[in-house]
Design a protein around this motif. Structure first.
Motif, PDB file in Angstrom:
ATOM      1  N   SER A 360       0.918  -1.323  -0.084  1.00 53.05           N
ATOM      2  CA  SER A 360      -0.412  -0.123  -0.002  1.00 53.05           C
ATOM      3  C   SER A 360       0.608   1.173   0.111  1.00 53.05           C
ATOM      4  N   LEU A 361       0.795   2.600  -0.198  1.00 51.60           N
ATOM      5  CA  LEU A 361       1.197   3.833  -0.200  1.00 51.60           C
ATOM      6  C   LEU A 361       1.701   4.142   0.571  1.00 51.60           C
ATOM      7  N   ALA A 362       0.463   3.840   1.975  1.00 53.38           N
ATOM      8  CA  ALA A 362       1.838   3.924   3.240  1.00 53.38           C
ATOM      9  C   ALA A 362       2.405   2.665   3.988  1.00 53.38           C
ATOM     10  N   ILE A 363       2.515   2.150   3.888  1.00 55.77           N
ATOM     11  CA  ILE A 363       3.842   1.022   4.148  1.00 55.77           C
ATOM     12  C   ILE A 363       4.511   1.621   2.669  1.00 55.77           C
ATOM     13  N   ALA A 364       4.825   1.900   1.364  1.00 54.01           N
ATOM     14  CA  ALA A 364       5.782   2.609   0.103  1.00 54.01           C
ATOM     15  C   ALA A 364       6.511   3.374   1.047  1.00 54.01           C
ATOM     16  N   ASN A 365       5.733   4.541   2.130  1.00 59.24           N
ATOM     17  CA  ASN A 365       5.916   5.840   2.906  1.00 59.24           C
ATOM     18  C   ASN A 365       6.834   5.345   4.002  1.00 59.24           C
ATOM     19  N   SER A 366       6.300   4.298   4.185  1.00 60.33           N
ATOM     20  CA  SER A 366       7.472   3.637   5.702  1.00 60.33           C
ATOM     21  C   SER A 366       8.811   3.559   5.363  1.00 60.33           C
ATOM     22  N   ILE A 367       9.055   3.075   4.358  1.00 62.93           N
ATOM     23  CA  ILE A 367       9.663   2.407   3.889  1.00 62.93           C
ATOM     24  C   ILE A 367      10.460   3.546   2.862  1.00 62.93           C
ATOM     25  N   ASP A 368      10.017   4.715   2.462  1.00 61.52           N
ATOM     26  CA  ASP A 368      10.809   5.616   2.212  1.00 61.52           C
ATOM     27  C   ASP A 368      11.197   6.759   3.029  1.00 61.52           C
ATOM     28  N   GLN A 369      11.352   6.341   4.747  1.00 60.45           N
ATOM     29  CA  GLN A 369      11.912   6.773   5.716  1.00 60.45           C
ATOM     30  C   GLN A 369      12.636   5.873   6.184  1.00 60.45           C
ATOM     31  N   PHE A 370      13.169   4.265   5.896  1.00 59.89           N
ATOM     32  CA  PHE A 370      14.531   4.478   6.663  1.00 59.89           C
ATOM     33  C   PHE A 370      15.448   4.901   5.693  1.00 59.89           C
ATOM     34  N   GLU A 371      15.888   4.927   6.977  1.00 54.67           N
ATOM     35  CA  GLU A 371      17.664   6.057   7.098  1.00 54.67           C
ATOM     36  C   GLU A 371      18.779   4.951   7.335  1.00 54.67           C
ATOM     37  N   THR A 372      19.721   5.070   7.089  1.00 51.57           N
ATOM     38  CA  THR A 372      20.924   4.784   7.065  1.00 51.57           C
ATOM     39  C   THR A 372      21.250   5.529   8.949  1.00 51.57           C
ATOM     40  N   THR A 373      22.852   4.489   9.445  1.00 57.00           N
ATOM     41  CA  THR A 373      23.322   5.558  10.657  1.00 57.00           C
ATOM     42  C   THR A 373      23.486   7.039  10.602  1.00 57.00           C
ATOM     43  N   ASN A 374      24.049   7.052   8.822  1.00 53.82           N
ATOM     44  CA  ASN A 374      23.989   8.761   9.016  1.00 53.82           C
ATOM     45  C   ASN A 374      22.939   9.719   8.713  1.00 53.82           C
TER      46      ASN A 374
END
Length: 477
Positions: A360-374
């Motif tokens: 879904s779009l909501a899960i896609a947006n969650s994936i888009d917010q995953f960040e590396t340690t920096n």
């Protein structure tokens, strides 16, 4: 025999005149009018010919007509010269007419690119019988004369047919013949309703602004003319290296025979007589609304349908199977970036080459917010105009789970990865529309309103469960 000879003489005259007219593009208006008049007469005589087929002396007539029609370089637009393959020398002539119909509809903007491709698939894939019927359906219902007859009929359910000209009547008869054959193929005696022009059929027009569901785009699509699709699937053949003169082992694959029944869906819109009188092109607009509702219903069924009286959806088919993947940290009841890698790694190499993502779009947006340690985005390409996740195409499906609630006990199927060629959508061609001329109130009295009913049949299922992996973030209250 006297009547037989009379029919032969008249049909010979018609075919000779048609042959003299040559290619359709070279006709004058007068010649084109004559062509259509001859076509209408030909259809009437063809009905008589079918009655004479019971006699033992008709083979000469058929041979004569076949040889005459075989010389014609091009048929009447929107016509298969009587709707009978035996009268056009082969099924190729019928398919050629259907291809020209698709091309004309595409060039006139009645069909977008993807719909033209979908229609072409119907007449070039599957069994010879399926291709032939699909071609005749497209040719009959795509004819401008049929579209005009259809519009007049649904605009005035009781008297619209009185306004038909000879071309519209002949076109409607051809479409009705195809419709009766479809009913015979599905072993049903149901009667009523009129075939929707193929340019408006939900099986052809496959997009919808009201729901984001790409399954019709990326799934394998098949067409059926009966009550279901019967296929063959296999995990594949195992090859081997052999030494010189060594005996080969038996590598016969295990074959499965998936059956996908098609289920009836419908949409109904009531409207007042005042609306009918005041609105312009109300029936065309209602047809588009019904088509929209049909596609939204199908989109949900393809994703989460139960399979009982409706399609078996992708999520439902994978639920509880070995294809389900638990999150990296099950106890946390959360979705993390590690889960994305886990899902992709769990899919066997056999299916990786053609694999895609879906959420879904909501899960896609969650994936888009995953960040590396920096602080950099871990999956930056998922936010692009053509989303990609870990080098594989990503698709949005508004019918998939979009949230994870730790306060509830539930399965949350948030991410699917796999080869969507192994998810099959089966459409039975020939969506039907009926106009209900009078609606009645609770007391059985008319309420000065009408209604339009559309019904269609479609189904879906996964043919190889191992071709998918689905992340289930289960929660417990």
């Amino acid at each position: 025999m006297g009547r037989h000879e009379d029919v032969l003489s008249r049909m010979t005259e018609i075919t000779n005149e048609i042959e003299h007219l040559g290619r359709y593009e070279n006709l004058t208006r007068s010649q084109e009018r004559k062509w259509r008049e001859l076509q209408a007469e030909f259809d009437g005589l063809d009905t008589e010919r079918k009655g004479l087929e019971r006699t033992a002396d008709l083979e000469n007539l058929r041979s004569h007509i076949d040889s005459g029609l075989a010389k014609i370089e091009r048929g009447t637009p929107g016509s298969d010269l009587g709707g009978s393959e035996s009268m056009s020398n082969s099924g190729n002539a019928v398919r050629d007419n259907a291809k020209r119909m698709i091309e004309r509809s595409h060039q006139s903007k009645k069909l977008p690119d993807y719909a033209a491709e979908r229609a072409t698939e119907l007449i070039t894939a599957g069994s010879e019988r399926d291709q032939s019927l699909a071609a005749r359906w497209i040719t009959a219902t795509g004819d401008d004369a049929y579209r005009s007859a259809f519009a007049k009929l649904i605009s005035d359910y009781e008297r619209g047919h009185l306004l038909w000209d000879a071309q519209e009547q002949a076109a409607f008869q051809r479409a009705s013949s195809v419709q009766m054959e479809m009913r015979a193929m599905s072993h049903t005696n149901a009667n009523g309703g009129y075939l929707v022009p193929f340019q408006l059929d939900p099986a052809i027009i496959i997009t919808n602004a009201g729901t984001i569901n790409p399954l019709r785009e990326i799934a394998r699509k098949v067409v059926t003319i009966t009550d279901g699709w019967h296929g063959v699937s296999s995990a594949g053949v195992t090859a081997q290296w052999l030494a010189e003169a060594a005996e080969s082992s038996d590598n016969s694959p295990t074959l499965a025979q998936p059956d996908i029944p098609v289920h009836k869906g419908s949409a109904f819109i009531p409207f007042s007589i005042e609306m009918e009188q005041d609105a312009v092109n109300i029936y065309s607009e209602l047809t588009l609304l019904l088509k929209d509702g049909a596609e939204r219903l199908a989109a949900t069924g393809f994703t989460t349908g139960s399979g009982s009286g409706q399609p078996l959806g992708l999520i439902t088919a994978l639920d509880g199977t070995a294809s389900e993947v638990a999150p990296t940290n099950p106890g946390s009841e959360t979705f993390t970036s590690a889960d994305v890698y886990k899902v992709q790694n769990a899919l066997p190499p056999r299916w990786q080459g053609n694999a895609r993502w879906m959420s879904s779009l909501a899960i896609a947006n969650s994936i888009d917010q995953f960040e590396t340690t920096n602080g950099a985005k871990k999956f930056p390409d998922i936010g692009s105009a053509e989303p990609v996740l870990l080098r594989k195409p990503f698709h949005e499906n508004s019918d998939m789970d979009g949230s994870i609630n730790p306060a509830a006990t539930a399965d949350n199927h948030v991410l699917v990865y796999g080869d969507f060629e192994q998810f099959v959508i089966a459409d039975r061609i020939g969506t039907t529309v009926e106009v209900i001329p009078h609606l009645f109130g609770p007391n059985g009295l008319p309420i000065a309103s009408r209604g339009m009913l559309m019904y269609f049949r479609t189904g879906s299922n996964v043919t190889a469960v191992d071709a998918f992996r689905m992340l289930n973030v289960a929660t417990t209250a």
